[in-house]
Design an enzyme around this catalytic site. Structure first.
Site, PDB file in Angstrom:
ATOM      1  N   ASP A 200      29.754 -62.122 120.804  1.00 45.44           N
ATOM      2  CA  ASP A 200      30.138 -63.385 120.162  1.00 45.44           C
ATOM      3  C   ASP A 200      31.304 -64.014 120.910  1.00 45.44           C
ATOM      4  OD1 ASP A 200      32.840 -62.529 118.682  1.00 45.44           O
ATOM      5  OD2 ASP A 200      31.409 -60.873 118.581  1.00 45.44           O
ATOM      6  N   ASP A 202      34.165 -64.831 119.328  1.00 48.34           N
ATOM      7  CA  ASP A 202      35.254 -64.653 118.371  1.00 48.34           C
ATOM      8  C   ASP A 202      35.325 -65.864 117.438  1.00 48.34           C
ATOM      9  OD1 ASP A 202      37.139 -62.905 117.297  1.00 48.34           O
ATOM     10  OD2 ASP A 202      38.782 -63.927 118.300  1.00 48.34           O
TER      11      ASP A 202
END
Ligand SMILES: CSC[C@H]1O[C@H](OP(=O)(O)O)[C@H](O)[C@@H]1O
Ligand code: ADE
Length: 272
Positions: A200, A202
């Site tokens: 991802d 974040d």
């Protein structure tokens, strides 16, 4: 004799070796569960840090018991996996990176074996074993060869401001588990290398970033990547020399005494 390699499985890697029986190992720090199996043509000791069914939250992991248990079955080298968020355009979701630096933002965790007994200070400028990292860089040519990882306390993810502060400080990736695990391994005479799996971005790079972190996204990306993750572990495991010995960061006598600590007897079970 060919040494046994430890594999610490991160999120999404609760089961790795088929057929091996999980064995509860009592340690001076509490029990830990290890499965002996085969991978990469080697005998490995597998330990999923969140438990086989992901029941242990990152801030509740008993890393002292885990590393002591691995040491007790003869492990000197650990290959681990860690799901990470990216704070840097150089590390895209779905890519792998071989961490070389850590920034410890955890607190309140049992983070040393030397809090009573002998006073020792681990040299930790290079947290990961340079030999194992070198082997891993060769074994995984598509992985980024280095990355600075900040380890946050969790279990919540970062605020946008926390993310920005880490990014502005030059941190590449963020995670919740590599500390204190890597330092404890070094204290007990185990070298480590970590395969970081970027899941991802974040807190996200824009308001509608589809890669902004949620636990669901992390688990989905890890499930998609599982065959690549297992293959990456196997390649590194296969490359660890049978006579591998880690750097001596703590004097041998102290490490031997730590590994020989007595294990308290199990509590008496009382039948009515
Ligand atoms: C499942 S979302 C956050 C969780 O994932 C990472 O685990 P690991 O490092 O064991 O792969 C992260 O550190 C958090 O524990
Ligand atoms: N963004 C993130 N922060 C902390 N740990 C993570 N593990 C996977 N993604 C993460």
């Amino acid at each position: 004799m060919t040494s046994i390699v430890g594999v610490i499985g991160g999120s999404g890697l609760g089961v790795l070796v088929d057929g091996g029986e999980p064995r509860e190992i009592p340690t001076p720090f509490g029990p830990a569960t290890v499965t002996i199996g085969e991978l990469g043509g080697r005998t490995i000791a597998f330990l999923p840090r969140h438990g086989a069914g992901h029941t242990i939250a990152p801030h509740r992991i008993n890393a002292r018991a885990n590393l002591w248990a691995l040491a007790s079955v003869g492990v000197r080298a650990v290959v681990s996996t860690a799901a990470v968020g990216s704070l840097s355009p150089g590390h895209l979701p779905e890519s792998f990176a071989l961490a070389d630096q850590l920034v410890d933002r955890t607190f309140g965790r049992a983070d040393t074996y030397f809090d009573s007994g002998p006073v020792r200070h681990l040299p930790f400028a290079e947290p990961f074993c340079p030999v194992l990292r070198g082997l891993a860089i060769e074994a995984l040519p598509d992985a980024a060869p280095r990355a600075t990882v900040a380890v946050i306390q969790g279990p919540r993810f970062s605020t946008a401001a926390e993310s920005r502060i880490l990014r502005d400080a030059g941190v590449d990736l963020v995670n919740m588990t590599l500390c204190p695990e890597v330092a404890l391994a070094a204290e007990i005479g185990i070298g480590t290398v970590a395969i970081c799996v970027v899941t991802d971005t974040d807190s996200g790079t824009s308001a509608d970033d589809p890669d902004a972190v949620t636990a669901e996204l992390v688990f989905r990306r890890l499930a998609e990547a599982k065959p690549r993750i297992v293959a990456a572990i196997a390649r590194i495991v296969a490359a660890v020399p049978g006579d591998y010995v880690p750097r001596p960061l703590i004097d041998e006598e102290t490490v031997a005494a730590l590994r020989a600590l007595p294990v308290p007897p199990p509590p008496l079970s009382v039948t009515p």
